[in-house]
Scaffold this active site. Sequence first.
Site, PDB file in Angstrom:
ATOM      1  N   HIS A   1       2.353  30.383 -19.841  1.00  0.00           N
ATOM      2  CA  HIS A   1       3.796  30.444 -20.009  1.00  0.00           C
ATOM      3  C   HIS A   1       4.196  31.719 -20.758  1.00  0.00           C
ATOM      4  O   HIS A   1       3.724  31.987 -21.860  1.00  0.00           O
ATOM      5  CB  HIS A   1       4.248  29.207 -20.784  1.00  0.00           C
ATOM      6  CG  HIS A   1       5.714  29.076 -20.965  1.00  0.00           C
ATOM      7  ND1 HIS A   1       6.576  28.792 -19.920  1.00  0.00           N
ATOM      8  CD2 HIS A   1       6.500  29.182 -22.078  1.00  0.00           C
ATOM      9  CE1 HIS A   1       7.808  28.708 -20.376  1.00  0.00           C
ATOM     10  NE2 HIS A   1       7.795  28.958 -21.683  1.00  0.00           N
TER      11      HIS A   1
ATOM     12  N   SER B   1      11.789  31.382 -20.252  1.00  0.00           N
ATOM     13  CA  SER B   1      11.777  29.960 -20.594  1.00  0.00           C
ATOM     14  C   SER B   1      13.205  29.440 -20.725  1.00  0.00           C
ATOM     15  O   SER B   1      13.969  29.481 -19.760  1.00  0.00           O
ATOM     16  CB  SER B   1      10.968  29.754 -21.873  1.00  0.00           C
ATOM     17  OG  SER B   1      10.621  28.407 -22.034  1.00  0.00           O
TER      18      SER B   1
ATOM     19  N   GLU C   1       1.629  26.491 -14.444  1.00  0.00           N
ATOM     20  CA  GLU C   1       2.703  26.044 -15.336  1.00  0.00           C
ATOM     21  C   GLU C   1       3.398  24.787 -14.828  1.00  0.00           C
ATOM     22  O   GLU C   1       3.654  24.633 -13.626  1.00  0.00           O
ATOM     23  CB  GLU C   1       3.747  27.144 -15.500  1.00  0.00           C
ATOM     24  CG  GLU C   1       3.296  28.316 -16.338  1.00  0.00           C
ATOM     25  CD  GLU C   1       4.465  29.172 -16.773  1.00  0.00           C
ATOM     26  OE1 GLU C   1       5.309  28.658 -17.542  1.00  0.00           O
ATOM     27  OE2 GLU C   1       4.541  30.332 -16.351  1.00  0.00           O
TER      28      GLU C   1
END
Length: 348
Positions: free
Chosen positions: A295, A168, A265
């Site tokens: 995610h 991320s 996503e």
Amino acid sequence: MVSHLTVAAEPRFMPGASLQSRLLGLGLRHTVRPVIGAWARLPFEISPPNLVDTVARLLPLHEGTRWRTVHLTDCSAEWLRAKGVDESTDTGAMVYFHGGAFMTCGLNTHRRLVSRISFSAKRPVLNVGYRQMPLEPILTSIRDGVDAFAWLIDQGYRSDQITIAGDSAGGYLAFSVARAVMDQGWGRPAGIVAISPLLDFDDTRKRAHPNAHTCQTFPLHAITRLSKVARQHDTRRGVDGQRTCPVDMPLADMPPTLIHIGSREVLMADAELMANRLTSAGVPCELQVWDRQVHVFQAAASFVPEARAAIEEIGTFVRHLAQHPYQVAAPAGSVRKPSRNTAEAVPV
């Protein structure tokens, strides 16, 4: 599989979604996603306390994991080894940057994931607790990442033995730190592993993407709010305009890259764009699209079988880098010993 973006390298589609992964997605859609969406619609700025990292201290670890605290110049890290992994500089090492939107999570939340990656890759890992917003802007997070890379070199590892990984927001740092250390003349890292990476703060492509409203973790407007918050912090610290998103960096000399992304996503747009630009620049890049996975599903390896398979893919990629190093000719004398004055590497 039909890609949403025309890419120079065909994405590798990883089919199948177990009952466990579907239950995880359903749970996130009805818990985490609404909370993040509510934060993004608040009429005022608020940064939640990082309670999740404190609570994560209670989570059990992968069997046999060992770690010790490392004090970097301005932040803490931990030198972690999974069962059976030694510290030999012959095999190389990894540095890992946790996700959390540059505002939350930390060493505790990601210790289990890092341990599993260490076990699969057969590498010790420096897990970095970099400084975050609201106390510091993203450029400070990058500076801490560069300092972590320098620490590994101080331990005897060469740049081309170090793989940089992150999930991320940590994926953003993985590319940014790689760019910074190469610009410093420290040499090219062995590779980059980016898990569900946030790579572009401009939400234009995300809005036009088929995944704009299918993500089970993040509503699109939360990404927009995060971009606004990041710009505000840059402005307050006098560094507005000095930060370049990874998708807009010079990429031709980047190391081989593995990108993992879930097929629904919202960050699929970032993953596809980066894969396209890396491959067009001549850099080996494998984009793995995991069917209906959420995610950073890799963090749920104790519950989701696809998470364990994905971590094995990461381990295979890292070990392959050592067996088949990527060679690009560098100018004579271009590699120099790192200075611990990391301010030279990041324009803050």
